[in-house]
Scaffold this motif. Sequence first.
Motif, mmCIF file in Angstrom:
data_model
loop_
_atom_site.group_PDB
_atom_site.id
_atom_site.type_symbol
_atom_site.label_atom_id
_atom_site.label_comp_id
_atom_site.label_asym_id
_atom_site.label_seq_id
_atom_site.Cartn_x
_atom_site.Cartn_y
_atom_site.Cartn_z
ATOM 1 N N VAL A 5 0.822 -1.212 0.000
ATOM 2 C CA VAL A 5 0.000 0.000 0.000
ATOM 3 C C VAL A 5 0.857 1.263 0.000
ATOM 4 C CG1 VAL A 5 -1.666 1.318 1.374
ATOM 5 C CG2 VAL A 5 -2.003 -1.128 1.023
ATOM 6 N N GLY A 6 1.947 1.266 0.742
ATOM 7 C CA GLY A 6 2.814 2.448 0.806
ATOM 8 C C GLY A 6 3.404 2.813 -0.540
ATOM 9 N N VAL A 24 -7.573 -11.487 -5.880
ATOM 10 C CA VAL A 24 -8.813 -10.919 -5.365
ATOM 11 C C VAL A 24 -8.640 -10.416 -3.940
ATOM 12 C CG1 VAL A 24 -11.197 -11.446 -4.709
ATOM 13 C CG2 VAL A 24 -10.297 -12.255 -6.898
ATOM 14 N N GLN A 25 -8.159 -11.270 -3.047
ATOM 15 C CA GLN A 25 -8.083 -10.883 -1.643
ATOM 16 C C GLN A 25 -7.123 -9.715 -1.427
ATOM 17 O OE1 GLN A 25 -10.275 -12.107 0.681
ATOM 18 N NE2 GLN A 25 -9.514 -10.311 1.750
ATOM 19 N N GLU A 26 -6.043 -9.693 -2.167
ATOM 20 C CA GLU A 26 -5.086 -8.592 -2.033
ATOM 21 C C GLU A 26 -5.723 -7.265 -2.448
ATOM 22 O OE1 GLU A 26 -0.427 -7.673 -3.089
ATOM 23 O OE2 GLU A 26 -1.191 -9.720 -3.248
ATOM 24 N N LEU A 27 -6.499 -7.287 -3.509
ATOM 25 C CA LEU A 27 -7.182 -6.076 -3.963
ATOM 26 C C LEU A 27 -8.257 -5.650 -2.963
ATOM 27 C CD1 LEU A 27 -7.643 -3.844 -5.942
ATOM 28 C CD2 LEU A 27 -8.848 -5.447 -7.431
ATOM 29 N N ILE A 28 -9.006 -6.602 -2.447
ATOM 30 C CA ILE A 28 -10.045 -6.291 -1.447
ATOM 31 C C ILE A 28 -9.413 -5.685 -0.200
ATOM 32 C CG2 ILE A 28 -11.712 -7.344 0.134
ATOM 33 C CD1 ILE A 28 -12.420 -9.297 -2.149
ATOM 34 N N ASP A 29 -8.243 -6.156 0.172
ATOM 35 C CA ASP A 29 -7.549 -5.625 1.352
ATOM 36 C C ASP A 29 -6.962 -4.236 1.099
ATOM 37 O OD1 ASP A 29 -8.149 -7.988 2.680
ATOM 38 O OD2 ASP A 29 -6.143 -8.852 2.413
ATOM 39 N N LEU A 55 -16.365 -7.433 -6.502
ATOM 40 C CA LEU A 55 -17.153 -6.257 -6.865
ATOM 41 C C LEU A 55 -17.717 -5.541 -5.645
ATOM 42 C CD1 LEU A 55 -18.894 -7.672 -10.030
ATOM 43 C CD2 LEU A 55 -17.199 -5.874 -9.945
ATOM 44 N N ALA A 56 -18.113 -6.286 -4.632
ATOM 45 C CA ALA A 56 -18.639 -5.661 -3.410
ATOM 46 C C ALA A 56 -17.509 -5.033 -2.605
ATOM 47 C CB ALA A 56 -19.387 -6.681 -2.570
ATOM 48 N N GLY A 57 -16.348 -5.653 -2.615
ATOM 49 C CA GLY A 57 -15.218 -5.188 -1.809
ATOM 50 C C GLY A 57 -14.432 -4.052 -2.421
ATOM 51 N N VAL A 58 -14.605 -3.827 -3.724
ATOM 52 C CA VAL A 58 -13.843 -2.786 -4.420
ATOM 53 C C VAL A 58 -14.813 -1.960 -5.271
ATOM 54 C CG1 VAL A 58 -11.827 -2.305 -5.874
ATOM 55 C CG2 VAL A 58 -11.894 -4.398 -4.517
#
Length: 152
Positions: A5-6, A24-29, A55-58
């Motif tokens: 993220v940094g 997917v999980q990395e993008l949602i996080d 789609l719901a998470g991002v």
Amino acid sequence: KTKPVGVIRGVYDAGHRCFGENYVQELIDKAPQLPEDIEWHFIGNLQSNKAKALLAGVPSLDMVESVDDEKIANRLDRVVADLGRRPLKVLVQVNTSGEESKFGVDPSGCVGLAKHVKLSCPNLVFSGLMTIGMLDYSSTPENFKVYSEAQI
């Protein structure tokens, strides 16, 4: 993709607004930790059972670059409609190299899949084709000539 993220924040602060991720999980996080005006692209193989979470998470997901069959196109279309979000841009992924280790529709099926997205998925915006050639693409440019041979 796969950057912390940094690092993404530093590039964002320098003016960039479009970023891609292939897990997917990395993008949602990551997405909730970064500004909402980022246009996220999902660039990996997407399993239909993870479409809703993505789609719901991002909410700022702008594009899925890896639609390789009607099943995932139909699932994305339904999820976009169910969530009431703006239409989602998609690229049809074509396996031009013929490598079994790579995802993508066979070149002979890419026109049919593109038509399916355009005509049967009103919540998706067909935005083009994508492919990944062989690792040594400089010696095998035929990977990309497949597009013209398929009359795309």
